[in-house]
Design a protein around this motif. Structure first.
Motif, PDB file in Angstrom:
ATOM      1  N   LEU A  70       0.870  -1.176   0.000  1.00 47.86           N
ATOM      2  CA  LEU A  70       0.000   0.000   0.000  1.00 47.86           C
ATOM      3  C   LEU A  70       0.905   1.223   0.000  1.00 47.86           C
ATOM      4  O   LEU A  70       1.823   1.332   0.814  1.00 47.86           O
ATOM      5  CB  LEU A  70      -0.888  -0.009   1.246  1.00 47.86           C
ATOM      6  N   HIS A  71       0.671   2.122  -0.933  1.00 43.79           N
ATOM      7  CA  HIS A  71       1.426   3.374  -0.991  1.00 43.79           C
ATOM      8  C   HIS A  71       0.491   4.478  -0.520  1.00 43.79           C
ATOM      9  O   HIS A  71      -0.630   4.592  -1.019  1.00 43.79           O
ATOM     10  CB  HIS A  71       1.903   3.651  -2.420  1.00 43.79           C
ATOM     11  N   VAL A  72       0.949   5.269   0.445  1.00 47.95           N
ATOM     12  CA  VAL A  72       0.121   6.333   1.015  1.00 47.95           C
ATOM     13  C   VAL A  72       0.804   7.677   0.769  1.00 47.95           C
ATOM     14  O   VAL A  72       1.987   7.831   1.070  1.00 47.95           O
ATOM     15  CB  VAL A  72      -0.098   6.133   2.530  1.00 47.95           C
ATOM     16  N   VAL A  73       0.028   8.613   0.212  1.00 51.06           N
ATOM     17  CA  VAL A  73       0.546   9.965   0.017  1.00 51.06           C
ATOM     18  C   VAL A  73      -0.280  10.953   0.831  1.00 51.06           C
ATOM     19  O   VAL A  73      -1.486  10.788   0.996  1.00 51.06           O
ATOM     20  CB  VAL A  73       0.556  10.403  -1.468  1.00 51.06           C
ATOM     21  N   ALA A  74       0.402  11.947   1.345  1.00 53.20           N
ATOM     22  CA  ALA A  74      -0.241  13.086   1.993  1.00 53.20           C
ATOM     23  C   ALA A  74       0.312  14.323   1.293  1.00 53.20           C
ATOM     24  O   ALA A  74       1.485  14.360   0.924  1.00 53.20           O
ATOM     25  CB  ALA A  74       0.083  13.118   3.479  1.00 53.20           C
ATOM     26  N   VAL A  75      -0.537  15.295   1.108  1.00 51.44           N
ATOM     27  CA  VAL A  75      -0.110  16.509   0.418  1.00 51.44           C
ATOM     28  C   VAL A  75      -0.045  17.656   1.418  1.00 51.44           C
ATOM     29  O   VAL A  75      -1.053  18.023   2.028  1.00 51.44           O
ATOM     30  CB  VAL A  75      -1.059  16.865  -0.747  1.00 51.44           C
ATOM     31  N   ALA A  76       1.156  18.188   1.582  1.00 51.60           N
ATOM     32  CA  ALA A  76       1.355  19.338   2.463  1.00 51.60           C
ATOM     33  C   ALA A  76       1.088  20.598   1.662  1.00 51.60           C
ATOM     34  O   ALA A  76       1.591  20.761   0.554  1.00 51.60           O
ATOM     35  CB  ALA A  76       2.785  19.349   3.002  1.00 51.60           C
ATOM     36  N   TRP A  77       0.262  21.442   2.204  1.00 52.29           N
ATOM     37  CA  TRP A  77      -0.012  22.728   1.561  1.00 52.29           C
ATOM     38  C   TRP A  77      -0.332  23.734   2.644  1.00 52.29           C
ATOM     39  O   TRP A  77      -0.648  23.368   3.780  1.00 52.29           O
ATOM     40  CB  TRP A  77      -1.163  22.627   0.563  1.00 52.29           C
ATOM     41  N   SER A  78      -0.233  24.975   2.289  1.00 52.80           N
ATOM     42  CA  SER A  78      -0.530  26.034   3.240  1.00 52.80           C
ATOM     43  C   SER A  78      -1.168  27.198   2.512  1.00 52.80           C
ATOM     44  O   SER A  78      -0.736  27.575   1.423  1.00 52.80           O
ATOM     45  CB  SER A  78       0.751  26.493   3.936  1.00 52.80           C
ATOM     46  N   ALA A  79      -2.189  27.754   3.111  1.00 51.05           N
ATOM     47  CA  ALA A  79      -2.839  28.936   2.549  1.00 51.05           C
ATOM     48  C   ALA A  79      -1.941  30.162   2.687  1.00 51.05           C
ATOM     49  O   ALA A  79      -2.092  31.139   1.982  1.00 51.05           O
ATOM     50  CB  ALA A  79      -4.174  29.180   3.246  1.00 51.05           C
ATOM     51  N   GLU A  80      -0.989  30.085   3.592  1.00 51.01           N
ATOM     52  CA  GLU A  80      -0.068  31.196   3.835  1.00 51.01           C
ATOM     53  C   GLU A  80       1.150  31.041   2.927  1.00 51.01           C
ATOM     54  O   GLU A  80       2.219  30.621   3.351  1.00 51.01           O
ATOM     55  CB  GLU A  80       0.362  31.212   5.292  1.00 51.01           C
ATOM     56  N   VAL A  81       0.991  31.398   1.662  1.00 54.31           N
ATOM     57  CA  VAL A  81       2.055  31.180   0.689  1.00 54.31           C
ATOM     58  C   VAL A  81       3.287  32.033   0.956  1.00 54.31           C
ATOM     59  O   VAL A  81       4.365  31.714   0.479  1.00 54.31           O
ATOM     60  CB  VAL A  81       1.553  31.432  -0.759  1.00 54.31           C
ATOM     61  N   GLU A  82       3.124  33.100   1.731  1.00 53.14           N
ATOM     62  CA  GLU A  82       4.268  33.978   1.944  1.00 53.14           C
ATOM     63  C   GLU A  82       5.213  33.477   3.033  1.00 53.14           C
ATOM     64  O   GLU A  82       6.295  34.011   3.198  1.00 53.14           O
ATOM     65  CB  GLU A  82       3.805  35.409   2.254  1.00 53.14           C
ATOM     66  N   THR A  83       4.834  32.439   3.776  1.00 47.54           N
ATOM     67  CA  THR A  83       5.726  31.948   4.827  1.00 47.54           C
ATOM     68  C   THR A  83       6.078  30.487   4.594  1.00 47.54           C
ATOM     69  O   THR A  83       5.237  29.678   4.228  1.00 47.54           O
ATOM     70  CB  THR A  83       5.089  32.082   6.225  1.00 47.54           C
ATOM     71  N   HIS A  84       7.336  30.176   4.798  1.00 47.67           N
ATOM     72  CA  HIS A  84       7.796  28.795   4.693  1.00 47.67           C
ATOM     73  C   HIS A  84       7.508  28.026   5.977  1.00 47.67           C
ATOM     74  O   HIS A  84       7.399  26.806   5.947  1.00 47.67           O
ATOM     75  CB  HIS A  84       9.293  28.748   4.383  1.00 47.67           C
ATOM     76  N   ALA A  85       7.363  28.762   7.074  1.00 52.66           N
ATOM     77  CA  ALA A  85       7.132  28.107   8.364  1.00 52.66           C
ATOM     78  C   ALA A  85       5.828  27.324   8.368  1.00 52.66           C
ATOM     79  O   ALA A  85       5.771  26.207   8.902  1.00 52.66           O
ATOM     80  CB  ALA A  85       7.132  29.139   9.488  1.00 52.66           C
ATOM     81  N   SER A  86       4.779  27.871   7.772  1.00 55.36           N
ATOM     82  CA  SER A  86       3.500  27.162   7.774  1.00 55.36           C
ATOM     83  C   SER A  86       3.573  25.910   6.900  1.00 55.36           C
ATOM     84  O   SER A  86       2.988  24.882   7.246  1.00 55.36           O
ATOM     85  CB  SER A  86       2.366  28.085   7.319  1.00 55.36           C
ATOM     86  N   LEU A  87       4.293  25.957   5.807  1.00 56.81           N
ATOM     87  CA  LEU A  87       4.464  24.773   4.967  1.00 56.81           C
ATOM     88  C   LEU A  87       5.326  23.738   5.668  1.00 56.81           C
ATOM     89  O   LEU A  87       5.051  22.537   5.601  1.00 56.81           O
ATOM     90  CB  LEU A  87       5.063  25.148   3.611  1.00 56.81           C
ATOM     91  N   ASP A  88       6.360  24.180   6.373  1.00 62.09           N
ATOM     92  CA  ASP A  88       7.189  23.253   7.146  1.00 62.09           C
ATOM     93  C   ASP A  88       6.363  22.536   8.207  1.00 62.09           C
ATOM     94  O   ASP A  88       6.514  21.329   8.421  1.00 62.09           O
ATOM     95  CB  ASP A  88       8.349  23.993   7.823  1.00 62.09           C
ATOM     96  N   LEU A  89       5.475  23.273   8.859  1.00 62.65           N
ATOM     97  CA  LEU A  89       4.600  22.681   9.875  1.00 62.65           C
ATOM     98  C   LEU A  89       3.655  21.665   9.238  1.00 62.65           C
ATOM     99  O   LEU A  89       3.463  20.567   9.770  1.00 62.65           O
ATOM    100  CB  LEU A  89       3.808  23.770  10.598  1.00 62.65           C
TER     101      LEU A  89
END
Length: 134
Positions: free
Chosen positions: A33-52
């Motif tokens: 079984l291959h499982v994917v999760a997609v990380a995204w953030s509405a706050e495109v101006e910060t990398h911190a929210s995407l890292d979280l």
């Protein structure tokens, strides 16, 4: 029977149900079984929210990997970034998935009209069979 099963996971109740169904199918087919999760953030101006978001995805996926090991099903995990439906369909194509499993939250008519669901957009663009767990 299915040889390449891909699960799109977002740590919701609907995706937990989708995991259980995908895991049972993988057990029955003796398939990984291959499982994917997609990380995204509405706050495109910060990398911190995407890292979280990325860290939360990895944490959730590690739990699924352990549950797969308990069920004697190899579970490969991957965190993607970007537009959820696009990334999920691309992963299914890249992996040669013959089944894509995704959860679907039941929403009101008003919320469905305001925003197309990820599941609907995946169904519209997938090149393989799609199982929707709800």
């Amino acid at each position: 029977m299915f040889n390449h099963i891909l699960l799109a996971y977002d740590a919701t109740e609907a995706s937990d149900l989708a995991f259980e169904r995908a895991l049972a199918l993988a057990q029955e087919a003796h398939a990984p079984l291959h499982v994917v999760a997609v990380a995204w953030s509405a706050e495109v101006e910060t990398h911190a929210s995407l890292d979280l978001a990325r860290a939360r995805c990895w944490e959730s996926l590690q739990l699924l990997r352990r549950r797969g090991a308990d069920a004697q099903v190899p579970v490969d995990v991957e965190v993607l970034e970007g537009d959820c439906p696009t990334q999920i369909v691309a992963a299914a194509d890249r992996l040669g998935a013959d089944l894509l499993v995704i959860g679907h939250r039941r929403r009101s008519l008003l919320s469905r009209l305001a925003e197309a669901s990820v599941a609907k957009r995946v169904i519209d663009h997938a090149h393989c069979s799609v199982m929707v767990a709800c």
